[in-house]
Scaffold this active site. Structure first.
Site, PDB file in Angstrom:
ATOM      1  N   GLU A   1      -4.380  -0.343  93.252  1.00 47.28           N
ATOM      2  CA  GLU A   1      -3.477   0.403  92.375  1.00 47.28           C
ATOM      3  C   GLU A   1      -3.656  -0.070  90.937  1.00 47.28           C
ATOM      4  O   GLU A   1      -3.568   0.711  90.003  1.00 47.28           O
ATOM      5  CB  GLU A   1      -2.020   0.203  92.813  1.00 47.28           C
ATOM      6  CG  GLU A   1      -1.019   0.989  91.974  1.00 47.28           C
ATOM      7  CD  GLU A   1       0.381   0.952  92.553  1.00 47.28           C
ATOM      8  OE1 GLU A   1       1.328   0.836  91.763  1.00 47.28           O
ATOM      9  OE2 GLU A   1       0.527   1.035  93.792  1.00 47.28           O
TER      10      GLU A   1
ATOM     11  N   SER B   1       2.259  -4.189  91.216  1.00 47.25           N
ATOM     12  CA  SER B   1       1.746  -3.875  92.553  1.00 47.25           C
ATOM     13  C   SER B   1       0.228  -3.756  92.526  1.00 47.25           C
ATOM     14  O   SER B   1      -0.324  -2.961  91.763  1.00 47.25           O
ATOM     15  CB  SER B   1       2.362  -2.571  93.067  1.00 47.25           C
ATOM     16  OG  SER B   1       3.753  -2.723  93.255  1.00 47.25           O
TER      17      SER B   1
ATOM     18  N   ARG C   1       0.088   8.075  92.882  1.00 45.33           N
ATOM     19  CA  ARG C   1      -0.460   7.209  91.835  1.00 45.33           C
ATOM     20  C   ARG C   1      -1.733   7.774  91.204  1.00 45.33           C
ATOM     21  O   ARG C   1      -2.667   7.047  90.858  1.00 45.33           O
ATOM     22  CB  ARG C   1      -0.728   5.794  92.378  1.00 45.33           C
ATOM     23  CG  ARG C   1       0.491   5.105  92.965  1.00 45.33           C
ATOM     24  CD  ARG C   1       1.563   4.853  91.925  1.00 45.33           C
ATOM     25  NE  ARG C   1       2.729   4.215  92.517  1.00 45.33           N
ATOM     26  CZ  ARG C   1       3.817   4.864  92.940  1.00 45.33           C
ATOM     27  NH1 ARG C   1       3.907   6.181  92.799  1.00 45.33           N
ATOM     28  NH2 ARG C   1       4.827   4.218  93.478  1.00 45.33           N
TER      29      ARG C   1
END
Length: 297
Positions: free
Chosen positions: A290, A220, A171
């Protein structure tokens, strides 16, 4: 910063533009300026002539983002339809504009008989966003399919970055702040449209069953720590259903935060921090955000 101090544009430039309608949480303040460029040349010229001290950030579908209640200083760049074009390069390769959604890319790949891009059906964002953050779902990540990305840097310089220059980790990429991903080339493998479509349908069903897609959410919330699932840690810390103001940890999938109706971004972010505190206390593991959090509190 007055409009007179800004470069001339051919696209749309809006002062004090509310961002809440443009992000999934439906909360947060305004952009000092919202710029929707007409095309790449418009974006390049604007950035080249813009005062280098003015901050710039790109906004896609706003799915993985908290816009703080104090708003976002500087210029927010939003890529529209002119940046959503997709061209077939060869039998297994697509060149996609930075404003194209994951659903559009995966559907185009399906129709072209290109397999391997099905997972993009499960990423609620645009090419520019998921290339920047190495977006992933269902066991695959952007780094598995990316050939190269076209990036407009903060100073208006246009560069084409091959996969290895993006420096992908989980990520994360090396795309610098202020840069905008305006195009990416993805390569899959030969496949049958029917089989690809079936896989995409299975992904869509799995998301519908496990995630609160019809809610005001941000996707998320926390990255999965090595060897762990974030939602398992959140659940074990007793945070499923936890509320703060009108913000709630989803009972359906507890790595999702929800705006139940009138939550402020401060409520949502504070709830996330409380979850992080409780998970650290119960497991000794520090969860990393995130979701991108931008702007002034």
């Amino acid at each position: 910063m007055s409009v007179a101090a800004l470069p001339h544009v051919r696209g749309k430039l809006t002062e004090s533009a509310p961002l809440a309608p443009l992000v999934w949480f439906k909360s947060g303040g305004a952009a000092q300026w919202l710029f929707e460029p007409k095309d790449e040349e418009d974006l390049v010229t604007f950035l080249r002539e813009l005062d280098p001290d003015v901050p710039v950030m790109a906004l896609g579908l706003g799915s993985n983002m908290i816009v703080r209640d104090g708003g976002v200083p500087g210029v927010v760049v939003r890529l529209g339809k002119a940046f959503a074009k997709i061209d077939k390069v060869d039998d297994v390769t697509l060149r996609c504009g930075g404003g194209a959604s994951g659903i559009l890319v995966s559907s185009t790949a399906r129709d072209a008989g290109i397999a391997g891009l099905e997972f993009l059906r499960g990423i609620p964002g645009t090419v520019g966003g998921f290339v920047r953050m190495n977006g992933g779902a269902y066991g695959r990540e952007v780094q598995d399919i990316l050939v190269e990305a076209r990036v407009v840097l903060r100073d208006g310089t246009v560069e084409t970055w091959p996969l290895d220059k993006l420096g992908y980790t989980y990520r994360h990429s090396e795309v610098p702040p202020g840069a905008t991903v305006v195009e990416a080339t993805f390569r899959g493998t030969p496949g049958h449209p029917e089989a690809i479509g079936s896989e995409m349908d299975a992904i869509a069903r799995a998301r519908e069953e496990s995630q609160p897609l019809r809610s005001r959410t941000g996707g998320s919330t926390f990255k999965n720590p090595p060897g762990h699932k974030a939602w398992v840690l959140v659940d074990a810390a007793g945070c499923r259903g936890l509320t703060m103001g009108d913000a709630q940890v989803s009972e359906k999938h507890c790595n999702f935060l929800l705006n139940l109706g009138s939550a402020t971004s401060a409520d949502i972010e504070a709830l996330g921090e409380e979850v992080r505190r409780r998970v650290l206390e119960s497991s000794g593991i520090t969860l990393e955000w995130e979701i991108q959090r931008i702007g002034r509190e």
